[in-house]
Design an enzyme around this catalytic site. Structure first.
Site, PDB file in Angstrom:
ATOM      1  N   CYS B  85      20.744 -52.031  33.877  1.00 36.84           N
ATOM      2  CA  CYS B  85      21.293 -53.306  33.402  1.00 36.84           C
ATOM      3  C   CYS B  85      20.230 -54.408  33.489  1.00 36.84           C
ATOM      4  O   CYS B  85      19.257 -54.371  32.745  1.00 36.84           O
ATOM      5  CB  CYS B  85      22.555 -53.636  34.186  1.00 36.84           C
ATOM      6  SG  CYS B  85      23.568 -54.890  33.390  1.00 36.84           S
ATOM      7  N   HIS B 201      25.876 -48.441  34.305  1.00 40.27           N
ATOM      8  CA  HIS B 201      25.740 -48.420  35.762  1.00 40.27           C
ATOM      9  C   HIS B 201      26.251 -47.106  36.353  1.00 40.27           C
ATOM     10  O   HIS B 201      27.447 -47.003  36.644  1.00 40.27           O
ATOM     11  CB  HIS B 201      26.600 -49.536  36.378  1.00 40.27           C
ATOM     12  CG  HIS B 201      26.105 -50.908  36.115  1.00 40.27           C
ATOM     13  ND1 HIS B 201      25.311 -51.592  36.997  1.00 40.27           N
ATOM     14  CD2 HIS B 201      26.312 -51.741  35.077  1.00 40.27           C
ATOM     15  CE1 HIS B 201      25.047 -52.799  36.511  1.00 40.27           C
ATOM     16  NE2 HIS B 201      25.644 -52.914  35.348  1.00 40.27           N
ATOM     17  N   GLU B 203      25.863 -46.161  39.330  1.00 40.32           N
ATOM     18  CA  GLU B 203      26.262 -46.423  40.722  1.00 40.32           C
ATOM     19  C   GLU B 203      27.701 -46.903  40.830  1.00 40.32           C
ATOM     20  O   GLU B 203      28.248 -46.970  41.922  1.00 40.32           O
ATOM     21  CB  GLU B 203      25.281 -47.401  41.385  1.00 40.32           C
ATOM     22  CG  GLU B 203      25.466 -48.875  41.050  1.00 40.32           C
ATOM     23  CD  GLU B 203      24.841 -49.303  39.723  1.00 40.32           C
ATOM     24  OE1 GLU B 203      24.477 -48.419  38.922  1.00 40.32           O
ATOM     25  OE2 GLU B 203      24.740 -50.524  39.491  1.00 40.32           O
TER      26      GLU B 203
END
Lengths: 80, 227
Positions: B85, B201, B203
């Site tokens: 990002c 993302h 994560e």
């Protein structure tokens, strides 16, 4: 010496903000517009009396940070 | 395996990345942007967020911060550097990966789950991954990937496109492109494939009860590939 730099998007790069501003202006009655492109303007006070040297420093700033040359062009104007 | 996550002023996914890396076995260190030297690392991550308040252009100020010279040297010597990002925006501003990330086509901040299709598994990030389509999360205002025609030809010729936005079945079409990115590009590599920048993302997809597990698949595979 004050040096100004104008950063504009290159011709082929889409400018959605410019488009929306165009539409808003159109809606306000400014109908005689073919296109709006949004850019950036910097005023930099360089501690330098030689206009050519001052412009050269700002040109370097544009190349290294102020503009992204993949999408933007810059123009340098000596103000005073 | 040692990893480092760089924290810039305004980073806000650095801790999430730290949690994810540790969960899958990385010995992770947080590194401050004003430090000069990276600790010894097998992987360096530039996390998501709004470094320097997105001033000037997203990622531009962070790309000039002190630690980045060390990150650039690490990448140029073949070290694995992943930008997520805002981290992707920082990578394009350093020139480690080609192109730029413009404002989303419809001028909206987008926050939702998307599907991405892997284009190329001949790299440390995706090698041996048993899925071709992954569900990740995106949250960005400037994710509209753009590059010049010449750059696009070059990244295609060198197989540098990492992932495309697609639908659940892996169809890469305009209607599944959330932000106007050229050719639905969601992530790209450098020529050598050791640097990866992507808007989604992983994560945020490491817990079934919160979101999903496709991030877990990605990180488990990544650490196995690095070992």
């Amino acid at each position: 010496m004050k040096v100004s730099a104008i950063i504009t998007l290159k011709k082929d790069v889409l400018d959605p903000q410019g488009k929306v501003i165009h539409q808003a202006l159109d809606g306000m009655g400014f109908e005689n517009i073919s296109e709006v492109r949004q850019g950036k303007y910097f005023e930099i006070d360089v501690n330098e009396n030689d206009p050519n040297k001052a412009k050269a420093v700002v040109e370097e700033m544009c190349k290294k940070l102020l503009a992204n040359l993949v999408i933007e062009n810059f123009k340098i104007i000596e103000t005073q | 395996m040692k990893s480092s996550v760089i924290t810039f002023p305004g980073s806000n996914c650095d801790r999430d990345m730290d949690v994810a890396l540790k969960k899958f076995g990385f010995n992770n260190k947080m590194v401050w942007h004003d430090d000069n030297e990276l600790p010894k690392s097998d992987l360096v991550v530039l996390p998501g967020g709004f470094s320097y308040g997105d001033y000037l252009r997203c990622g531009s100020m962070a790309s000039k911060s002190k630690i980045m010279q060390s990150v650039i040297n690490f990448a140029k010597s073949g070290g694995l550097v992943m930008g997520i990002c805002n981290g992707f925006q920082i990578l394009v501003e350093t020139g480690l990966v080609p192109g730029v990330l413009l404002r989303n086509k419809y001028l909206e901040f987008i926050c939702k789950n998307v599907f991405v299709k892997l284009d190329n598994k001949e790299n440390t990030y995706f090698k041996n991954l048993n899925k071709d389509i992954l569900e990740f999360h995106i949250a960005h205002n400037e994710g509209n990937y753009f590059c010049t025609k010449d750059q696009l030809k070059e990244i295609k010729d060198n197989n540098q496109i990492a992932i495309y936005y697609c639908n659940k079945e892996g169809k890469i079409e305009d209607q599944y492109n959330p932000n106007g990115s050229i050719k639905n590009i969601a992530g790209i590599f450098n020529k050598e494939k050791n640097v990866l920048g992507m808007m989604p993302h992983p994560e945020r997809m490491i817990d079934q009860s919160l979101s999903g597990e496709d991030g877990s698949i990605f990180f488990k595979n990544l650490i196995n590939n690095i070992k």
